[in-house]
Motif scaffolding. Structure first.
Motif, mmCIF file in Angstrom:
data_model
loop_
_atom_site.group_PDB
_atom_site.id
_atom_site.type_symbol
_atom_site.label_atom_id
_atom_site.label_comp_id
_atom_site.label_asym_id
_atom_site.label_seq_id
_atom_site.Cartn_x
_atom_site.Cartn_y
_atom_site.Cartn_z
ATOM 1 N N ASN A 1 0.928 -1.147 -0.034
ATOM 2 C CA ASN A 1 -0.114 0.039 0.182
ATOM 3 C C ASN A 1 0.767 1.293 0.004
ATOM 4 N N LEU A 2 1.983 1.129 -0.409
ATOM 5 C CA LEU A 2 3.112 2.291 -0.569
ATOM 6 C C LEU A 2 3.118 2.671 -1.821
ATOM 7 N N GLY A 3 2.389 4.134 -1.717
ATOM 8 C CA GLY A 3 2.428 4.790 -3.301
ATOM 9 C C GLY A 3 3.722 5.686 -3.540
ATOM 10 N N ILE A 4 3.723 5.897 -4.610
ATOM 11 C CA ILE A 4 4.985 7.201 -5.120
ATOM 12 C C ILE A 4 4.191 8.647 -5.010
ATOM 13 N N ILE A 5 4.790 9.411 -4.319
ATOM 14 C CA ILE A 5 3.981 10.674 -4.107
ATOM 15 C C ILE A 5 4.484 11.697 -5.121
ATOM 16 N N GLY A 6 5.540 11.612 -5.928
ATOM 17 C CA GLY A 6 5.783 12.658 -6.882
ATOM 18 C C GLY A 6 6.918 13.782 -6.362
ATOM 19 N N ARG A 7 7.710 13.027 -5.616
ATOM 20 C CA ARG A 7 9.200 13.666 -5.227
ATOM 21 C C ARG A 7 10.209 12.500 -5.544
ATOM 22 N N TYR A 8 11.273 12.687 -6.297
ATOM 23 C CA TYR A 8 12.255 11.863 -6.785
ATOM 24 C C TYR A 8 13.860 12.540 -6.791
ATOM 25 N N ILE A 9 14.613 11.620 -6.300
ATOM 26 C CA ILE A 9 16.060 12.014 -6.544
ATOM 27 C C ILE A 9 16.331 10.981 -7.800
ATOM 28 N N LEU A 10 16.755 11.166 -9.039
ATOM 29 C CA LEU A 10 16.855 10.328 -10.181
ATOM 30 C C LEU A 10 18.314 10.406 -10.475
ATOM 31 N N ALA A 11 18.743 9.008 -10.702
ATOM 32 C CA ALA A 11 20.127 8.811 -11.276
ATOM 33 C C ALA A 11 20.070 9.117 -13.087
ATOM 34 N N PRO A 12 20.993 9.783 -13.410
ATOM 35 C CA PRO A 12 20.869 10.334 -14.815
ATOM 36 C C PRO A 12 20.771 9.178 -15.830
ATOM 37 N N GLU A 13 21.111 7.965 -15.481
ATOM 38 C CA GLU A 13 20.713 6.842 -16.367
ATOM 39 C C GLU A 13 19.446 6.516 -16.502
ATOM 40 N N ILE A 14 18.424 7.315 -15.931
ATOM 41 C CA ILE A 14 16.946 7.160 -16.004
ATOM 42 C C ILE A 14 16.625 7.801 -17.701
ATOM 43 N N PHE A 15 17.432 8.560 -18.197
ATOM 44 C CA PHE A 15 17.126 9.173 -19.463
ATOM 45 C C PHE A 15 17.150 7.932 -20.633
ATOM 46 N N ASP A 16 18.203 7.423 -20.292
ATOM 47 C CA ASP A 16 18.330 5.996 -21.275
ATOM 48 C C ASP A 16 17.332 4.968 -21.107
ATOM 49 N N TYR A 17 16.683 5.028 -19.766
ATOM 50 C CA TYR A 17 15.513 3.978 -19.738
ATOM 51 C C TYR A 17 14.288 4.422 -20.239
ATOM 52 N N ILE A 18 14.334 5.790 -20.056
ATOM 53 C CA ILE A 18 13.005 6.306 -20.583
ATOM 54 C C ILE A 18 12.849 6.008 -22.330
ATOM 55 N N THR A 19 13.845 6.211 -22.858
ATOM 56 C CA THR A 19 13.973 6.052 -24.260
ATOM 57 C C THR A 19 13.550 4.490 -24.671
ATOM 58 N N GLU A 20 13.903 3.685 -23.663
ATOM 59 C CA GLU A 20 13.832 2.243 -24.014
ATOM 60 C C GLU A 20 12.484 1.731 -23.898
ATOM 61 N N ILE A 21 11.534 2.304 -22.988
ATOM 62 C CA ILE A 21 10.313 1.821 -22.683
ATOM 63 C C ILE A 21 9.247 2.190 -23.631
ATOM 64 N N ASP A 22 8.145 1.242 -23.811
ATOM 65 C CA ASP A 22 6.978 1.396 -24.395
ATOM 66 C C ASP A 22 5.972 2.474 -23.721
ATOM 67 N N PRO A 23 5.040 2.789 -24.323
ATOM 68 C CA PRO A 23 3.923 3.330 -23.637
ATOM 69 C C PRO A 23 3.191 2.438 -22.861
ATOM 70 N N GLY A 24 2.984 2.815 -21.677
ATOM 71 C CA GLY A 24 2.228 2.108 -20.624
ATOM 72 C C GLY A 24 0.783 2.383 -20.326
ATOM 73 N N VAL A 25 0.324 2.328 -19.053
ATOM 74 C CA VAL A 25 -1.000 2.700 -18.662
ATOM 75 C C VAL A 25 -1.324 4.016 -19.172
ATOM 76 N N GLY A 26 -2.477 3.974 -19.896
ATOM 77 C CA GLY A 26 -3.206 5.221 -20.373
ATOM 78 C C GLY A 26 -2.439 5.452 -21.654
ATOM 79 N N GLY A 27 -1.292 4.775 -22.204
ATOM 80 C CA GLY A 27 -0.919 5.069 -23.479
ATOM 81 C C GLY A 27 0.152 5.993 -23.398
ATOM 82 N N GLU A 28 0.603 6.383 -22.041
ATOM 83 C CA GLU A 28 1.751 7.234 -21.700
ATOM 84 C C GLU A 28 2.990 6.853 -21.351
ATOM 85 N N ILE A 29 3.980 7.492 -21.588
ATOM 86 C CA ILE A 29 5.330 6.998 -21.309
ATOM 87 C C ILE A 29 5.468 7.355 -19.701
ATOM 88 N N GLN A 30 5.468 6.359 -19.046
ATOM 89 C CA GLN A 30 5.294 6.208 -17.653
ATOM 90 C C GLN A 30 6.742 6.294 -17.121
#
Ligand code: UTP
Length: 281
Positions: free
Chosen positions: A196-225
């Motif tokens: 029951n632990l939800g993500i609330i909209g505050r993050y510290i992200l490692a820069p590798e996240i950019f590479d992974y965002i380009t790798e993923i397909d659209p998810g829930v709601g057809g959005e790049i999640q």
């Protein structure tokens, strides 16, 4: 550390109010929501902020810019308290803007920050969520990041009826307020939620996240999640937010937040309490 504030969403849950104005500019008591968010970044020690905007979001830039006409008027009419406040808004931090051309989801909005971020870890604060706490939420995450050096996201317990609106984590408890995350799932059905632990909209992200965002397909709601890209990172920690969260993305929660935050202001709280008691009779 730099901060990114995604504020390019269409705000469809808040239509028609958001037809011609950004939901991030809707006031909560006397300030637009995004000002609370910028203030949180600044009080966490961040002075370089990139706001992801889009079509129809010009008023965000105007809000954080100087307004010479208004300042001149306030000066000449002796309204110095307002003058100081108005001036301080435009001096809070170095604020930059980049436009997300098409609203393809939060992951895509964050990808727009890649050039500005330039290979360092960075903070993300959603532009439609106010986090109130003694130690600012982003600072709480920065402290964990300093210790572990990896991606850290703020989480909190979510009541069953709201689980389907959140990204939910599966993780191992490390101490009272810290989890090592093993998996994440965006907007699961209650029966599929791993916790029951939800993500609330505050993050510290490692820069590798950019590479992974380009790798993923659209998810829930057809959005790049963003959540789908987070799953690909090696190490993520979830930090239980110690404070009060206000998600103003829909009308009822915005109204509740507005009342709650107004009640913190001595100049209106008695009148407001009286009024609420009267209409509830
Ligand atoms: P939300 O999903 O709550 O915003 O995204 P939304 O898409 O505007 O909401 P609805 O569902 O249509 O009502 C959380 C944050 O991410 C930003 C939003 O502006 C908000 O601050 N966002 C979302 C973007 O910047 N770009 C997107 O494509 C989607």
């Amino acid at each position: 550390m730099k901060a990114v504030i995604p504020a390019a969403g269409l705000g469809t849950r808040f239509l028609p109010a958001t037809k011609a104005q950004p939901k991030e500019m809707l006031p909560v008591f006397n300030k637009p929501t995004i000002q609370y968010v910028v203030e949180e970044a600044v009080s966490s020690g961040i002075d370089d902020i990139l706001i992801i905007t889009g079509k129809g979001k010009r008023s965000i830039e105007d809000h954080f810019d100087r307004s010479f006409e208004l300042e001149y008027f306030l000066q000449n009419s002796g309204k110095t308290n307002y003058l100081n406040e108005i001036e301080s808004i435009s001096e809070m931090a170095d604020i930059y803007y980049v436009r997300q051309k098409k609203q393809k989801g939060l992951g895509d909005a964050i990808l727009c920050a890649k050039k500005h971020i330039d290979g360092e870890s960075f903070a993300v604060l959603l532009g439609d969520t106010i986090a109130q706490s003694n130690v600012p939420c982003t600072k709480q995450l920065m402290d964990v990041h300093e210790k572990y050096g990896s991606t850290v996201i703020a989480i909190e317990e979510v009541p069953d009826e709201r689980i389907e609106r959140y990204g939910i984590i599966k993780g191992k408890k490390i101490d009272d307020s810290l989890y090592k995350i093993e998996d994440l799932i965006e907007k699961p059905k209650l029966e599929d939620a791993p916790s029951n632990l939800g993500i609330i909209g505050r993050y510290i992200l490692a820069p590798e996240i950019f590479d992974y965002i380009t790798e993923i397909d659209p998810g829930v709601g057809g959005e790049i999640q963003l959540t789908d890209a987070l799953r690909l990172l090696d190490e993520i920690y979830g930090c239980i937010f110690n404070g009060k969260l206000h998600d103003i993305g829909n009308t009822v929660d915005w109204l509740k937040s507005s009342i709650e935050i107004a009640m913190e202001h001595d100049e209106v709280k008695d009148e407001l309490r009286e009024y609420l008691l009267k209409i509830l009779k």
